[in-house]
Design a protein around this motif. Sequence first.
Motif, mmCIF file in Angstrom:
data_model
loop_
_atom_site.group_PDB
_atom_site.id
_atom_site.type_symbol
_atom_site.label_atom_id
_atom_site.label_comp_id
_atom_site.label_asym_id
_atom_site.label_seq_id
_atom_site.Cartn_x
_atom_site.Cartn_y
_atom_site.Cartn_z
ATOM 1 N N LYS A 72 0.839 -1.195 0.000
ATOM 2 C CA LYS A 72 0.000 0.000 0.000
ATOM 3 C C LYS A 72 0.877 1.250 0.000
ATOM 4 O O LYS A 72 1.873 1.334 0.708
ATOM 5 C CB LYS A 72 -0.890 0.009 1.244
ATOM 6 C CG LYS A 72 -1.806 1.229 1.374
ATOM 7 C CD LYS A 72 -2.629 1.139 2.628
ATOM 8 C CE LYS A 72 -3.439 2.429 2.872
ATOM 9 N NZ LYS A 72 -4.428 2.638 1.812
ATOM 10 N N GLY A 73 0.505 2.225 -0.812
ATOM 11 C CA GLY A 73 1.221 3.483 -0.866
ATOM 12 C C GLY A 73 2.236 3.589 -1.978
ATOM 13 O O GLY A 73 2.762 4.671 -2.227
ATOM 14 N N PHE A 74 2.532 2.483 -2.672
ATOM 15 C CA PHE A 74 3.523 2.504 -3.747
ATOM 16 C C PHE A 74 2.856 2.586 -5.112
ATOM 17 O O PHE A 74 1.759 2.065 -5.319
ATOM 18 C CB PHE A 74 4.423 1.276 -3.671
ATOM 19 C CG PHE A 74 5.433 1.360 -2.562
ATOM 20 C CD1 PHE A 74 6.666 1.953 -2.774
ATOM 21 C CD2 PHE A 74 5.142 0.879 -1.294
ATOM 22 C CE1 PHE A 74 7.589 2.049 -1.751
ATOM 23 C CE2 PHE A 74 6.064 0.971 -0.268
ATOM 24 C CZ PHE A 74 7.296 1.564 -0.499
ATOM 25 N N GLN A 75 3.542 3.238 -6.046
ATOM 26 C CA GLN A 75 3.070 3.402 -7.410
ATOM 27 C C GLN A 75 4.130 2.888 -8.382
ATOM 28 O O GLN A 75 5.301 2.805 -8.033
ATOM 29 C CB GLN A 75 2.819 4.882 -7.715
ATOM 30 C CG GLN A 75 1.929 5.593 -6.729
ATOM 31 C CD GLN A 75 1.875 7.077 -7.013
ATOM 32 O OE1 GLN A 75 1.761 7.495 -8.169
ATOM 33 N NE2 GLN A 75 1.963 7.891 -5.967
ATOM 34 N N TYR A 76 3.702 2.593 -9.597
ATOM 35 C CA TYR A 76 4.674 2.238 -10.623
ATOM 36 C C TYR A 76 4.274 2.890 -11.940
ATOM 37 O O TYR A 76 3.116 3.263 -12.160
ATOM 38 C CB TYR A 76 4.795 0.727 -10.796
ATOM 39 C CG TYR A 76 3.584 0.031 -11.383
ATOM 40 C CD1 TYR A 76 2.677 -0.641 -10.571
ATOM 41 C CD2 TYR A 76 3.352 0.025 -12.755
ATOM 42 C CE1 TYR A 76 1.568 -1.280 -11.112
ATOM 43 C CE2 TYR A 76 2.261 -0.623 -13.299
ATOM 44 C CZ TYR A 76 1.364 -1.267 -12.475
ATOM 45 O OH TYR A 76 0.266 -1.899 -13.016
ATOM 46 N N ARG A 77 5.260 3.001 -12.807
ATOM 47 C CA ARG A 77 5.029 3.445 -14.176
ATOM 48 C C ARG A 77 5.887 2.586 -15.089
ATOM 49 O O ARG A 77 7.054 2.321 -14.788
ATOM 50 C CB ARG A 77 5.411 4.921 -14.345
ATOM 51 C CG ARG A 77 5.372 5.383 -15.814
ATOM 52 C CD ARG A 77 5.690 6.871 -15.945
ATOM 53 N NE ARG A 77 4.584 7.654 -15.428
ATOM 54 C CZ ARG A 77 4.717 8.620 -14.519
ATOM 55 N NH1 ARG A 77 5.915 8.876 -14.017
ATOM 56 N NH2 ARG A 77 3.676 9.301 -14.106
ATOM 57 N N ILE A 78 5.328 2.134 -16.195
ATOM 58 C CA ILE A 78 6.117 1.407 -17.202
ATOM 59 C C ILE A 78 6.850 2.439 -18.049
ATOM 60 O O ILE A 78 6.240 3.280 -18.698
ATOM 61 C CB ILE A 78 5.232 0.511 -18.075
ATOM 62 C CG1 ILE A 78 4.615 -0.604 -17.226
ATOM 63 C CG2 ILE A 78 6.057 -0.099 -19.213
ATOM 64 C CD1 ILE A 78 3.704 -1.529 -17.995
ATOM 65 N N LEU A 79 8.179 2.370 -18.011
ATOM 66 C CA LEU A 79 9.011 3.322 -18.729
ATOM 67 C C LEU A 79 9.341 2.876 -20.139
ATOM 68 O O LEU A 79 9.502 3.696 -21.043
ATOM 69 C CB LEU A 79 10.332 3.541 -17.975
ATOM 70 C CG LEU A 79 10.248 4.077 -16.545
ATOM 71 C CD1 LEU A 79 11.636 4.081 -15.917
ATOM 72 C CD2 LEU A 79 9.644 5.473 -16.528
ATOM 73 N N SER A 80 9.483 1.586 -20.334
ATOM 74 C CA SER A 80 9.980 1.069 -21.605
ATOM 75 C C SER A 80 9.405 -0.307 -21.852
ATOM 76 O O SER A 80 9.319 -1.125 -20.933
ATOM 77 C CB SER A 80 11.516 1.006 -21.566
ATOM 78 O OG SER A 80 12.055 0.505 -22.769
ATOM 79 N N GLU A 81 8.985 -0.564 -23.100
ATOM 80 C CA GLU A 81 8.401 -1.855 -23.476
ATOM 81 C C GLU A 81 9.103 -2.417 -24.692
ATOM 82 O O GLU A 81 9.313 -1.718 -25.696
ATOM 83 C CB GLU A 81 6.917 -1.709 -23.813
ATOM 84 C CG GLU A 81 6.031 -1.294 -22.671
ATOM 85 C CD GLU A 81 4.558 -1.289 -23.064
ATOM 86 O OE1 GLU A 81 4.106 -2.307 -23.648
ATOM 87 O OE2 GLU A 81 3.880 -0.290 -22.818
ATOM 88 N N GLU A 82 9.457 -3.660 -24.593
ATOM 89 C CA GLU A 82 10.036 -4.380 -25.734
ATOM 90 C C GLU A 82 9.149 -4.212 -26.964
ATOM 91 O O GLU A 82 7.931 -4.331 -26.895
ATOM 92 C CB GLU A 82 10.165 -5.854 -25.369
ATOM 93 C CG GLU A 82 10.556 -6.762 -26.508
ATOM 94 C CD GLU A 82 10.467 -8.222 -26.136
ATOM 95 O OE1 GLU A 82 10.515 -9.061 -27.052
ATOM 96 O OE2 GLU A 82 10.352 -8.529 -24.930
ATOM 97 N N GLY A 83 9.768 -3.920 -28.123
ATOM 98 C CA GLY A 83 9.026 -3.807 -29.366
ATOM 99 C C GLY A 83 8.567 -2.409 -29.697
ATOM 100 O O GLY A 83 8.261 -2.120 -30.860
ATOM 101 N N LYS A 84 8.509 -1.521 -28.697
ATOM 102 C CA LYS A 84 8.177 -0.132 -28.999
ATOM 103 C C LYS A 84 9.424 0.578 -29.514
ATOM 104 O O LYS A 84 10.445 -0.051 -29.780
ATOM 105 C CB LYS A 84 7.578 0.538 -27.777
ATOM 106 C CG LYS A 84 6.202 -0.043 -27.440
ATOM 107 C CD LYS A 84 5.359 0.904 -26.612
ATOM 108 C CE LYS A 84 3.924 0.378 -26.518
ATOM 109 N NZ LYS A 84 3.058 1.325 -25.764
ATOM 110 N N LEU A 435 9.931 -5.360 -19.923
ATOM 111 C CA LEU A 435 9.303 -4.176 -19.359
ATOM 112 C C LEU A 435 10.247 -3.563 -18.331
ATOM 113 O O LEU A 435 10.816 -4.288 -17.509
ATOM 114 C CB LEU A 435 7.983 -4.521 -18.663
ATOM 115 C CG LEU A 435 6.839 -5.062 -19.518
ATOM 116 C CD1 LEU A 435 5.716 -5.567 -18.624
ATOM 117 C CD2 LEU A 435 6.322 -3.986 -20.458
ATOM 118 N N THR A 436 10.415 -2.249 -18.370
ATOM 119 C CA THR A 436 11.187 -1.535 -17.353
ATOM 120 C C THR A 436 10.243 -0.625 -16.584
ATOM 121 O O THR A 436 9.466 0.120 -17.181
ATOM 122 C CB THR A 436 12.316 -0.700 -17.983
ATOM 123 O OG1 THR A 436 13.233 -1.578 -18.638
ATOM 124 C CG2 THR A 436 13.062 0.093 -16.927
#
Length: 496
Positions: A72-84, A435-436
């Motif tokens: 609880k309280g943590f967030q994430y964001r996908i910075l980089s995706e294979e193939g993009k 995924l990063t």
Amino acid sequence: MGEQRERALMDRKDFLKMSGMGMAALALGSAGMTGNATNVLANTKGTSQSPYSFNGFGPLVKDPGGVIDLPKGFQYRILSEEGKSMTNGAPIPGDFDGMAAFQGPQRSTILVRNHELSGTESAVPGKNPYNRLAPGGTTALIIGPDRKVHKEYVTSSGTMQNCAGGATPWGTWLTCEETRIDGHGYVFEVMPDDPENKLSKTPIREMGFFSHEATAVDPATGIVYLTEDDFRGKIDPDDPANDERSSFLYRYIPNDRSPKPGALQKGGKLQALAIEEKTNPDADFMNPGQKFGVIWKDVNKEEPHDDALNSGCVRFNRLEGAYFAGGVFWFDDTAGGEKRLGQIYRYFPSTETLELFYEGTEANKMESPDNIVITPWGDLMFAEDGSGGNRVMGITPEGEVYAFANNRINNSEFCGPTFSPDGKTLFLNIQSPGLTFAIWGPFGYRNAGRQRQMGHATPPRNFAPKLSPEMSEIARRSGISELEAAAFLRHGVNLT
């Protein structure tokens, strides 16, 4: 590392199609933003940031986005995706692996990332490769203080199976080839601020020709420690306890210990770890908390594995992660221990002492540790590369083990955990589909003293293998420890 990519439950192409849900949507699917969690952080005393919780950060909360469960309280964001696409429009290569974060201009972070590609996957699209037929290499991401990618580009190419590696105190990345074939099996030094330069395509041959895994540099001496992920030896798929693999720990003493790019290329001495009073010691016979005085034996840079084996150096099973902090070198064996759930070791250069710190006995606490990192607030974190679901786990100096992240997408490994220079963001990979992530929230405050405390903390005794009363009695009658008895019996030695 990398052997788990076949276990991924979701096909890579299907996932990349599915990823139309988008980075923006996934960035909202964090364990602390939905309002569904009822548990709070342990021991926060009402603060917004836990300096050092004895129980981690509380239970994981199911991610509505189906990507990563976090406390609880943590967030994430996908910075980089294979193939993009990278900044120049070229596709982002897959098989993400080891990483390191460096301070960039204007409060940015430069994240350097390995790609463990070996021949069948799309290649890293570099312009100045070491070997134009080899698909591996490294890329970099410049991430602003807003935790968004401002640029993504190739930093080296033409290598193979770039698994882990390690950051240097002078701001470069040592990328390691986890192979030993056709001119590949070396360490390369990559400069994130001078991508694809001559240095990035020049193998550091004096650091050995073997299946490299990870590196860590002692900033006080300039000595580089190297782990080996080698599969040679008997492997029993029906009974892992009967495996007879051999993997060794090395160190490289450079002739030039100047903290600058290229100094490691000026030659040096390669050595393997040995125990002075034992011949051909097997690390499986070590007890948690047991310490050994060690010596280092010179080995041939062209055949270091065979030389170490013939010289009676310490045999591990499959060494993986490496990290140096607080005057202590940490490393792990992903297949070590009585139950083959993994082991974590620490080495004290000041006293030339090796200690088995932690041995996995319960899969819910550790299974196949891989990359490791000492957090800014002093806990040890490790990413798992097991046969089932994989997590990021933590161990506190007080001996508590906790889960920090859980892969909800598939069974692929977590890899490359590293913190931003300000300690406020954890960067992390899922290997396949690549995924990063950037992860942030109520991390503990930076605490160098607690990092040193972790380096000298008492090993968690309650995590030693649980043995039967019969085996305990055999140990007592034989005048040896319970773990030694278990190891002898596992190797077919009759103690009755």
